[in-house]
Design an enzyme around this catalytic site. Structure first.
Site, short mmCIF file in Angstrom:
data_model
loop_
_atom_site.label_atom_id
_atom_site.label_comp_id
_atom_site.label_asym_id
_atom_site.label_seq_id
_atom_site.Cartn_x
_atom_site.Cartn_y
_atom_site.Cartn_z
CE1 TYR A 164 1.19 0.85 4.29
CE2 TYR A 164 0.87 -1.52 4.22
CZ TYR A 164 1.40 -0.40 4.83
OH TYR A 164 2.16 -0.54 5.95
N GLY A 165 2.17 1.13 0.07
CA GLY A 165 3.04 2.30 0.23
C GLY A 165 4.20 2.30 -0.74
CB THR A 166 7.79 3.04 -0.16
OG1 THR A 166 8.12 2.01 0.78
CG2 THR A 166 7.49 4.34 0.57
CG LEU A 167 7.56 -2.50 -0.39
CD1 LEU A 167 7.12 -3.54 0.63
CD2 LEU A 167 8.86 -2.91 -1.05
CD GLU A 183 8.06 -2.46 4.65
OE1 GLU A 183 8.32 -1.52 5.44
OE2 GLU A 183 7.47 -2.27 3.58
#
Length: 144
Positions: free
Chosen positions: A8-11, A78
């Site tokens: 949902y983010g930087t990945l 992470e």
């Protein structure tokens, strides 16, 4: 072994840490079945999804099929080994057709909401605008 990971983010594709994500993207758009709170937190303006079902919004993201090596790279990024950081846990996501998928997601520790500044949220999605704010904050702090 293959693992389904919801990001949902930087990945996500087109975002800063996507090169770490060596998984194969599952076609389609996905949202969490449960509303969950997604924040932007800390000096690095990190996307921070907290495992508090019923709060926030259904969160938009992407689904990837990842092998063991890829999962290990993502786990390292992470920082699963650090306290008050991310943990990987099960979640259900839905595609627009209504089909449900069981997968895993990286949840941030709720304690971070008291330890770090909360810059935004809850949000339904982490966007390119949020990513640009992150880069500007990192440059301003001399971290980029």
């Amino acid at each position: 072994m293959q693992h389904l990971i919801f990001v949902y983010g930087t990945l996500k594709q087109g975002f800063r840490n996507h090169p770490v994500n060596q998984g194969e993207r599952v076609a389609g758009e996905f949202t969490t079945v449960q509303p969950l709170p997604l924040y932007i937190v800390g000096p690095r303006y990190l996307p921070w999804l907290v495992n508090q079902p019923g709060e926030g919004y259904p969160v938009h993201g992407e689904l990837y099929e990842v092998n063991d090596e890829g999962l290990a790279r993502m786990d390292e990024l992470e920082a699963l080994h650090l306290p008050d950081w991310y943990v990987r846990e099960p979640v259900q996501v839905r595609e627009p057709s209504g089909r449900l998928w069981s997968c895993q997601v990286y949840f941030g520790s709720a304690s971070r909401l008291q330890l770090d500044a909360v810059h935004a949220g809850p949000l339904p999605a982490y966007t390119q605008e949020h990513a640009e704010q992150r880069v500007a904050a990192l440059r301003g702090a001399g971290l980029l």
